[in-house]
Design a protein around this motif. Structure first.
Motif, PDB file in Angstrom:
ATOM      1  N   THR A   1       9.117  11.304   1.501  1.00  0.00           N
ATOM      2  CA  THR A   1      10.079  11.304   2.609  1.00  0.00           C
ATOM      3  C   THR A   1      10.197   9.958   3.319  1.00  0.00           C
ATOM      4  OG1 THR A   1       8.290  12.172   3.965  1.00  0.00           O
ATOM      5  CG2 THR A   1       9.862  13.765   3.096  1.00  0.00           C
ATOM      6  N   GLU A   2       9.343   8.979   2.945  1.00  0.00           N
ATOM      7  CA  GLU A   2       9.419   7.674   3.638  1.00  0.00           C
ATOM      8  C   GLU A   2       9.861   6.592   2.666  1.00  0.00           C
ATOM      9  OE1 GLU A   2       5.241   7.477   5.599  1.00  0.00           O
ATOM     10  OE2 GLU A   2       5.309   9.061   4.101  1.00  0.00           O
ATOM     11  N   LYS A   3      10.431   5.535   3.220  1.00  0.00           N
ATOM     12  CA  LYS A   3      10.743   4.359   2.396  1.00  0.00           C
ATOM     13  C   LYS A   3       9.533   3.434   2.413  1.00  0.00           C
ATOM     14  CE  LYS A   3      15.681   3.765   2.157  1.00  0.00           C
ATOM     15  NZ  LYS A   3      16.774   2.823   2.186  1.00  0.00           N
ATOM     16  N   PRO A   4       9.234   2.769   1.293  1.00  0.00           N
ATOM     17  CA  PRO A   4       8.117   1.827   1.309  1.00  0.00           C
ATOM     18  C   PRO A   4       8.320   0.730   2.363  1.00  0.00           C
ATOM     19  CG  PRO A   4       8.839   2.256  -0.928  1.00  0.00           C
ATOM     20  CD  PRO A   4       9.834   2.892  -0.028  1.00  0.00           C
ATOM     21  N   ALA A   5       7.207   0.189   2.863  1.00  0.00           N
ATOM     22  CA  ALA A   5       7.263  -0.848   3.902  1.00  0.00           C
ATOM     23  C   ALA A   5       8.089  -2.034   3.422  1.00  0.00           C
ATOM     24  CB  ALA A   5       5.846  -1.299   4.226  1.00  0.00           C
ATOM     25  N   GLY A   6       8.816  -2.646   4.350  1.00  0.00           N
ATOM     26  CA  GLY A   6       9.585  -3.848   4.009  1.00  0.00           C
ATOM     27  C   GLY A   6      11.001  -3.561   3.542  1.00  0.00           C
ATOM     28  N   ARG A   7      11.299  -2.278   3.176  1.00  0.00           N
ATOM     29  CA  ARG A   7      12.664  -1.947   2.747  1.00  0.00           C
ATOM     30  C   ARG A   7      13.611  -2.004   3.951  1.00  0.00           C
ATOM     31  NH1 ARG A   7      12.963   0.902  -2.376  1.00  0.00           N
ATOM     32  NH2 ARG A   7      11.844  -0.546  -3.690  1.00  0.00           N
ATOM     33  N   GLN A   8      14.765  -2.613   3.764  1.00  0.00           N
ATOM     34  CA  GLN A   8      15.730  -2.750   4.859  1.00  0.00           C
ATOM     35  C   GLN A   8      16.739  -1.605   4.829  1.00  0.00           C
ATOM     36  OE1 GLN A   8      15.676  -5.199   7.211  1.00  0.00           O
ATOM     37  NE2 GLN A   8      13.734  -5.781   6.282  1.00  0.00           N
TER      38      GLN A   8
ATOM     39  N   SER B   1       0.866  -1.193   0.000  1.00  0.00           N
ATOM     40  CA  SER B   1       0.000   0.000   0.000  1.00  0.00           C
ATOM     41  C   SER B   1       0.895   1.233   0.000  1.00  0.00           C
ATOM     42  CB  SER B   1      -0.913  -0.007   1.223  1.00  0.00           C
ATOM     43  OG  SER B   1      -0.136  -0.198   2.386  1.00  0.00           O
ATOM     44  N   LEU B   2       0.393   2.330  -0.538  1.00  0.00           N
ATOM     45  CA  LEU B   2       1.199   3.546  -0.666  1.00  0.00           C
ATOM     46  C   LEU B   2       1.496   4.142   0.710  1.00  0.00           C
ATOM     47  CD1 LEU B   2      -0.403   5.385  -3.739  1.00  0.00           C
ATOM     48  CD2 LEU B   2       1.357   3.644  -3.707  1.00  0.00           C
ATOM     49  N   THR B   3       2.675   4.783   0.821  1.00  0.00           N
ATOM     50  CA  THR B   3       3.041   5.454   2.083  1.00  0.00           C
ATOM     51  C   THR B   3       2.279   6.776   2.173  1.00  0.00           C
ATOM     52  OG1 THR B   3       4.847   6.704   1.081  1.00  0.00           O
ATOM     53  CG2 THR B   3       5.394   4.519   1.938  1.00  0.00           C
ATOM     54  N   GLY B   4       2.318   7.386   3.344  1.00  0.00           N
ATOM     55  CA  GLY B   4       1.634   8.673   3.551  1.00  0.00           C
ATOM     56  C   GLY B   4       2.095   9.736   2.573  1.00  0.00           C
ATOM     57  N   SER B   5       3.439   9.840   2.354  1.00  0.00           N
ATOM     58  CA  SER B   5       3.910  10.913   1.459  1.00  0.00           C
ATOM     59  C   SER B   5       3.596  10.590  -0.004  1.00  0.00           C
ATOM     60  CB  SER B   5       5.400  11.219   1.665  1.00  0.00           C
ATOM     61  OG  SER B   5       6.188  10.076   1.533  1.00  0.00           O
TER      62      SER B   5
END
Length: 701
Positions: free
Chosen positions: A450-457, A273-277
């Motif tokens: 400004t955020e990295k997508p979920a799951g990115r290390q 799902s898309l991040t807030g930014s």
């Protein structure tokens, strides 16, 4: 038409003394032009000194300070050539004055020339840097040597210019003096109140003060003369951006009425799902496109922040309203990758996606362009081929340009000329400090991811000296044996006489002995087919280690690659290191970036590598890069349509940029076609700074 008063400055550089076929290439390299044919007298006029040598200090040999630049008047006592067959031993000439003895040191000195320049028994004047060792004074390769009868000819205060290999300082100085003789007095284009407030001299006075300094302070970036020329450059840039923006805005945008149907189907099919930014950026874009004005938006997202997903949602909104959208990438590799990603993401929505690059030829190309012209192709991805004359669109409503800094303003225009004033979204993974956004993209609204997508290390960064390369190879072997994938980046393709860097081809050969068939190679000199084959083999896992040059810097996506080795990391800019590091950490595996440097490394080099180790925030890195290196290199080369300023430094003159922006906006509002007295003078300024394309947007010019 360029005003005739500027003709002397736009004469070819070869019309100046000493610039001929032999030296032309050196001047082109010095001035950042493709060839000497592209160089004009004005380029040399704007090549400013970075410091000043003051030869007025004449303390006598014994009182000369270590490392100081001094002028000595003394008698030549003797010559000491090197022993026969020992050319590495320097040629020495000994002179004395009332206070002591000085040895003049010449490596590979020509005996004949030295005997003529420094005759035994003569009184001479020498100027240069003093070194003391074991109580003895020496001067290596004096800057200036002359006999007493020619003392008048010696410049006491001399400007020092940036140089390039093959150009002698004296020859350059001679050409620059000739260039200043052609500098005309020009009508004033600055606001009188600003001149008073900033104590700016006139354009002509500024040029003369900088090229004929009276003392060392005249080379300072904060002198009124230097600030004046910096302001001129900012103002020319801001006026041309304002005029381009006005031209782009003039054709009213066609509102896009998005239904949300296709977007909803795409969202359901996305594995994330898309991040807030990302949601904020999509909302801003859809809102912009729904209005009557054309959208002009810059989407800044750090490496791996999910710009492609935002672009896809923007394109879907346009397709929902019956329009077409194009996405233009700077390289074939990146275009094909966008095509794969977008085709995968849109499969559930049944959207017609096409790709058009320079590689599509003959019948295949005709079929693709026919589908674009008919509207059957709803989303079109490609390279520069998208805006060639023979490509026409059915209903182009949105143009997206990826990696903006690879395209100049005029390319943005030629793409937007394709549709009935399409909306425009520009994306960049190069985080750009606010001052640079103003300078390069003053014509755009900005969204930031400004955020990295979920799951990115997160990526762990280590700094390793070249001496420990064996350890790095051993670690790689172990990792690859476990089934991991790695990149190995080299700064060059092949060996060169002038560089001690390890080229990619040589490193590939050396590593091949260790890794056998598990290793691949990709670099910019390979054909597109060879590059694709190498990338595909790596992606599919046929090769596990990919040796590459920076050709992989932008956009290459191999999610299971988790190790990045960058050789000679001290030679790369921070923004580039950050881009390269962004090729790993794209999957779910913990990733590592190893920065290998060659000792000794400068303080500045150490500071840059430490920043990389301490943060993954691209915006922090970009601000630091601007502080450490200045803006010229921050976004790549000067020819790339970015502000690699010649006269201004964002760091030193950043306060003037905001003033120039307001001045440009006010002036173009009051005098839309620059027809007033000041307006006509501003046209001259635009021509002076080669902003001819902006003048074409003036109705009366």
């Amino acid at each position: 038409m360029r005003p005739s008063v500027l003709d002397p400055l736009f004469a070819p550089l070869s019309t100046l003394p000493g610039i001929g076929p032999r030296t032309g290439d050196f001047y082109a390299r010095l001035l950042g032009r493709e060839s000497v044919e592209d160089c004009r007298v004005v380029d040399l006029l704007f090549h400013l000194p970075h410091s000043v040598i003051d030869r007025r200090h004449q303390p006598g040999i014994a009182l000369s300070p270590q490392g100081g630049i001094v002028t000595i008047r003394g008698h030549v006592d003797r010559h000491q050539p090197p022993p026969r067959g020992k050319s590495q031993v320097p040629y020495r000439v000994f002179i004395h004055d009332d206070t002591g003895e000085l040895s003049l040191v010449y490596f590979r000195g020509k005996a004949q020339w030295l005997e003529k320049s420094l005759p035994i028994g003569e009184e001479v004047i020498v100027s240069g840097k003093i070194d003391w060792f074991n109580g003895r004074a020496s001067m290596v390769h004096p800057d200036y040597v002359t006999t007493v009868d020619k003392e008048e000819e010696m410049p006491l205060v001399e400007p020092v210019y940036p140089l390039t290999g093959g150009l002698a300082p004296k020859a350059l100085r001679k050409a620059i003096i000739a260039a200043t003789e052609r500098a005309p007095e020009l009508s004033e284009w600055l606001d009188p109140e600003l001149i008073r407030r900033q104590s700016f001299p006139s354009f002509h006075e500024s040029v003369m003060q900088l090229h004929f300094p009276r003392d060392a302070a005249d080379a300072d970036l904060q002198t009124p003369a230097r600030r004046r020329l910096a302001y001129d450059e900012f103002l020319a840039g801001q006026i041309s951006l304002t005029l381009v923006r006005r031209k782009l805005r003039k054709a009213a945008g066609i509102p896009v009425h998005a239904t949300g149907n296709l977007s909803a189907r795409i969202r359901q099919a996305l594995p994330f799902s898309l991040t807030g930014s990302q949601e904020d950026a999509v909302a801003a874009i859809v809102k912009d496109m729904a209005g009557n004005d054309r959208m002009l938006r810059l989407l800044q997202g750090d490496v791996g922040s999910g710009k492609t997903a935002v672009a896809l949602m923007a394109m879907a909104a346009v397709v929902e309203d019956g329009g077409q959208a194009v996405l233009m990438a700077p390289t074939e590799i990146l275009a094909r990758q966008h095509f794969e990603t977008i085709t995968r993401m849109t499969a559930a929505a049944g959207i017609g996606v096409e790709i058009l690059t320079g590689r599509n030829k003959g019948r295949e190309r005709e079929e693709i362009t026919a589908r674009i012209a008919s509207g059957e192709a709803q989303m079109i991805i490609g390279t520069h081929a998208l805006f060639q004359d023979n490509v026409s669109y059915h209903k182009l409503r949105l143009a997206i340009v990826d990696e903006q800094h690879r395209f100049g303003v005029h390319q943005r225009l030629s793409l937007t000329a394709k549709g009935a004033a399409p909306h425009m979204l520009v994306m960049t993974a190069t985080p750009i400090p606010r001052t640079l956004v103003l300078a390069a993209f003053g014509d755009m609204d900005v969204s930031r991811l400004t955020e990295k997508p979920a799951g990115r290390q997160p990526v762990t960064t280590a700094i390793v000296p070249l001496e420990r390369l064996g350890d790095v190879v051993a670690r790689l072997k172990a990792a690859i044996a476990e089934g991991r994938k790695a990149y190995w980046i080299c700064p060059l393709v092949e060996e060169s006489d002038v560089s001690d860097l390890m080229p990619a081809e040589k490193r590939f050969e050396l590593l091949q002995r260790e890794f056998g068939k598990a290793i691949g190679l990709v670099h910019g000199r390979m054909s597109a087919t060879e590059k694709d084959a190498a990338m595909l083999a790596f992606k599919n896992g046929d090769t596990r280690l990919l040796v590459a040059t920076t050709v992989i810097e932008v956009g290459v996506d191999v999610p299971d690659a988790s190790i990045m080795v960058i050789e000679h990391a001290e030679r790369f800019g921070l923004a580039q290191l950050h881009q390269l590091r962004g090729r790993v950490g794209r999957g779910t595996e913990a990733s590592t970036c190893i920065l290998v440097y060659k000792s000794p490394i400068s303080e500045n080099g150490q500071a840059r590598l430490k920043i990389m180790r301490d943060t993954e925030d691209g915006f922090v890195i970009a601000e630091e890069d601007l502080r450490l290196r200045g803006e010229g290199e921050l976004l790549g080369t000067r020819q790339s349509g970015t502000p690699g300023f010649q006269l201004a430094s964002l760091e030193a003159h950043g306060d003037l940029l905001e003033i120039a922006r307001k001045d440009a906006a006010l002036m173009t509002e009051r005098d839309e076609n620059l027809e007033s007295e000041r307006g006509k003078a501003l046209r001259t300024l635009l021509y002076l700074h080669r902003r001819d394309e902006a003048i074409r947007f003036l109705r009366a010019g």
